[in-house]
Write an enzyme that holds these catalytic residues in place. Structure first.
Site, PDB file in Angstrom:
ATOM      1  N   TYR A  86       0.831  -1.196   0.000  1.00  0.00           N
ATOM      2  CA  TYR A  86       0.000   0.000   0.000  1.00  0.00           C
ATOM      3  C   TYR A  86       0.867   1.248   0.000  1.00  0.00           C
ATOM      4  O   TYR A  86       1.755   1.402   0.844  1.00  0.00           O
ATOM      5  CB  TYR A  86      -0.920   0.012   1.229  1.00  0.00           C
ATOM      6  N   ASP A 131       1.129  15.283   5.829  1.00  0.00           N
ATOM      7  CA  ASP A 131       0.040  14.949   4.899  1.00  0.00           C
ATOM      8  C   ASP A 131      -1.036  16.024   4.953  1.00  0.00           C
ATOM      9  O   ASP A 131      -2.065  15.876   5.622  1.00  0.00           O
ATOM     10  CB  ASP A 131      -0.535  13.575   5.287  1.00  0.00           C
ATOM     11  N   ASP A 185      -2.953   5.453  -2.721  1.00  0.00           N
ATOM     12  CA  ASP A 185      -3.804   6.561  -2.308  1.00  0.00           C
ATOM     13  C   ASP A 185      -3.900   7.543  -3.474  1.00  0.00           C
ATOM     14  O   ASP A 185      -2.901   7.860  -4.118  1.00  0.00           O
ATOM     15  CB  ASP A 185      -3.155   7.233  -1.096  1.00  0.00           C
ATOM     16  N   ASP A 210      -5.869  10.407  -2.875  1.00  0.00           N
ATOM     17  CA  ASP A 210      -6.433  11.581  -2.206  1.00  0.00           C
ATOM     18  C   ASP A 210      -7.833  11.895  -2.736  1.00  0.00           C
ATOM     19  O   ASP A 210      -8.689  11.039  -2.787  1.00  0.00           O
ATOM     20  CB  ASP A 210      -5.497  12.776  -2.349  1.00  0.00           C
ATOM     21  N   HIS A 234      -7.661   4.340  -3.992  1.00  0.00           N
ATOM     22  CA  HIS A 234      -8.840   4.838  -3.286  1.00  0.00           C
ATOM     23  C   HIS A 234      -8.929   6.347  -3.437  1.00  0.00           C
ATOM     24  O   HIS A 234      -7.932   7.056  -3.489  1.00  0.00           O
ATOM     25  CB  HIS A 234      -8.856   4.408  -1.819  1.00  0.00           C
ATOM     26  N   GLU A 242     -11.312   9.772  -2.094  1.00  0.00           N
ATOM     27  CA  GLU A 242     -12.073  10.120  -0.892  1.00  0.00           C
ATOM     28  C   GLU A 242     -12.990  11.317  -1.080  1.00  0.00           C
ATOM     29  O   GLU A 242     -12.981  11.977  -2.131  1.00  0.00           O
ATOM     30  CB  GLU A 242     -11.092  10.397   0.251  1.00  0.00           C
ATOM     31  N   CYS A 263      -4.504  14.321   6.598  1.00  0.00           N
ATOM     32  CA  CYS A 263      -4.492  12.909   6.998  1.00  0.00           C
ATOM     33  C   CYS A 263      -5.822  12.542   7.643  1.00  0.00           C
ATOM     34  O   CYS A 263      -6.381  13.303   8.450  1.00  0.00           O
ATOM     35  CB  CYS A 263      -3.343  12.647   7.967  1.00  0.00           C
ATOM     36  N   ARG A 270     -13.560   5.846  -0.596  1.00  0.00           N
ATOM     37  CA  ARG A 270     -13.214   6.111   0.805  1.00  0.00           C
ATOM     38  C   ARG A 270     -14.004   7.313   1.316  1.00  0.00           C
ATOM     39  O   ARG A 270     -14.120   8.332   0.626  1.00  0.00           O
ATOM     40  CB  ARG A 270     -11.720   6.392   0.927  1.00  0.00           C
ATOM     41  N   GLU A 325     -12.787   5.482   6.808  1.00  0.00           N
ATOM     42  CA  GLU A 325     -11.634   5.944   7.577  1.00  0.00           C
ATOM     43  C   GLU A 325     -12.050   6.304   8.994  1.00  0.00           C
ATOM     44  O   GLU A 325     -13.104   6.902   9.229  1.00  0.00           O
ATOM     45  CB  GLU A 325     -11.022   7.172   6.893  1.00  0.00           C
ATOM     46  N   ASN A 335      -8.177   0.706   7.751  1.00  0.00           N
ATOM     47  CA  ASN A 335      -6.848   1.297   7.839  1.00  0.00           C
ATOM     48  C   ASN A 335      -6.429   1.359   9.307  1.00  0.00           C
ATOM     49  O   ASN A 335      -7.097   2.002  10.124  1.00  0.00           O
ATOM     50  CB  ASN A 335      -6.870   2.706   7.235  1.00  0.00           C
TER      51      ASN A 335
END
Length: 378
Positions: A103, A118, A146, A148, A173, A175, A183, A222, A252, A275
């Site tokens: 990942y 992040d 990721d 974002d 993913h 989001e 983050c 996500r 998340e 996660n």
């Protein structure tokens, strides 16, 4: 009308914006039992692509194509364990340990490439360049990356999908945070509307389905809305994402085992990703605990980053104090280090290249001799 589509059409419209892909012709071995795969019953207005049905990935050897292999791992029994990697060294260590999936987190990418937190600082180019390097180390090992927020509007979401596929990434993913995201385990997050979130998912799915030559790339929806709007809203958003075509759902910051269990139940038959970050919002589930709760994928986003900070910090402090790196090296000489970095693979590759060059040279020489024999008069 499926909830994942009610933002695009009125409830009395039968002209849904998702075209269901016609089923492929039945294969000769279609009689083989495929009961292990999640049962998928297409509903009117809900995205369904028969080519990507989990039942199609139950049988046969694991594919050398990373995206196809990830779908096979998702369709078959067992939880998919993906340790977070931050660079080539951590990727090599993960492969050496025998992990079947890796990942690449946004936090790790931002930290390793930029030395920054992040906070939406890294760009698509940073993510793609990191992914290209990592995926090249073991092209058949799935890397989940990721993405974002997709780095912009729908055009950028599509561009992200295309670039990730070309880089060799198996899945990504996307989001529902605002563009100036942070983050997922920090407070103060903000999320976009349901409509915008679903639009991002649809843009990613359409881009995947239109990729030249086809792709089995996995789209993971996500949501970070649990800490902002509550668990009920978070689960509903993931149901929207699933209806819009997301292959996997990622909630998340789920705070308890019971909440994870109920989320898995609410989203069936879609696989759920959890996660785990030590000290983060989610409890430190073990892989066995997460599997028992119904999770299909577990990622440990910062496992390599945090370990790197501890190890490198200790080595630097030791060097500063003692004036030597002898103790921090722990007996690892340059050759041993390069062995972890694939020295043996490079040697084998170089040997094979030499054999090819030698064989080509021999064939060329032989052909030249034969030509001379033919054209010289007797």
């Amino acid at each position: 009308m499926a909830p994942g589509l009610d933002f695009f059409k009125s409830s009395d419209s039968s002209d849904v914006p998702v075209v269901q892909v016609s089923p492929d012709e039945e294969s000769e071995d279609s009689s083989v039992s495929r009961s292990a795969a999640p049962e998928v019953t297409p509903r009117p207005g809900v995205y369904y692509n028969s080519r990507l049905d989990p039942k199609n990935f139950l049988e046969g050897e694991l594919s050398v194509d990373a995206a196809t292999r990830l779908r096979q791992l998702l369709a078959r029994p067992g939880i998919v364990i993906a340790p977070g990697i931050c660079d080539g060294i951590s990727a090599r260590c993960a492969l050496e340990a025998g992990f079947d999936c890796m990942y690449q987190s946004g936090a790790a990418t931002t930290a390793s490439r930029l030395g920054m937190p992040d906070l939406a600082i890294a760009t698509l180019n940073d993510f793609v360049q990191s992914a290209q390097m990592v995926c090249s180390l073991s092209p058949s090992t799935p890397v989940i990356a990721d993405a974002d927020t997709g780095f912009g509007g729908t055009a950028m979401v599509a561009r992200t999908v295309y670039q990730y596929i070309r880089a060799g990434v198996a899945g990504m993913h996307i989001e529902d945070q605002v563009q100036t995201k942070r983050c997922g385990h920090l407070m103060g997050k903000q999320v976009v509307s349901r409509e915008e979130f679903v639009t991002r998912i649809r843009a990613a799915v359409i881009a995947r389905d239109s990729f030249p030559g086809g792709s089995n790339f996995v789209i993971i929806g996500r949501t970070d809305s649990a800490q902002v709007l509550g668990m009920e809203e978070a689960v509903f958003r993931l149901q929207l994402a699933a209806d819009a075509g997301a292959d996997v759902c990622f909630i998340e910051g789920v705070k308890t085992a019971e909440l994870l269990r109920s989320t898995v139940e609410a989203l069936k038959p879609k696989p759920v990703l959890v996660n785990v970050i030590s000290g983060g919002l989610t409890p430190s589930f073990t892989t066995k605990e997460a599997e028992a709760l119904g999770a299909k994928i577990i990622i440990f986003s910062l496992v390599s980053c945090v370990a790197a900070v501890h190890g490198i910090r200790a080595a630097m402090q030791s060097l500063k104090k003692t004036g030597t790196d002898f103790s921090s090296a722990k007996g690892m000489d340059p050759k041993a280090f390069f062995e972890v970095m694939g020295l043996q693979e490079c040697r084998q590759s170089r040997t094979q290249r030499r054999e090819v060059v030698h064989l080509t040279s021999f064939k060329s020489h032989f052909s030249l001799d034969m030509t001379v024999l033919v054209i010289v008069p007797l």
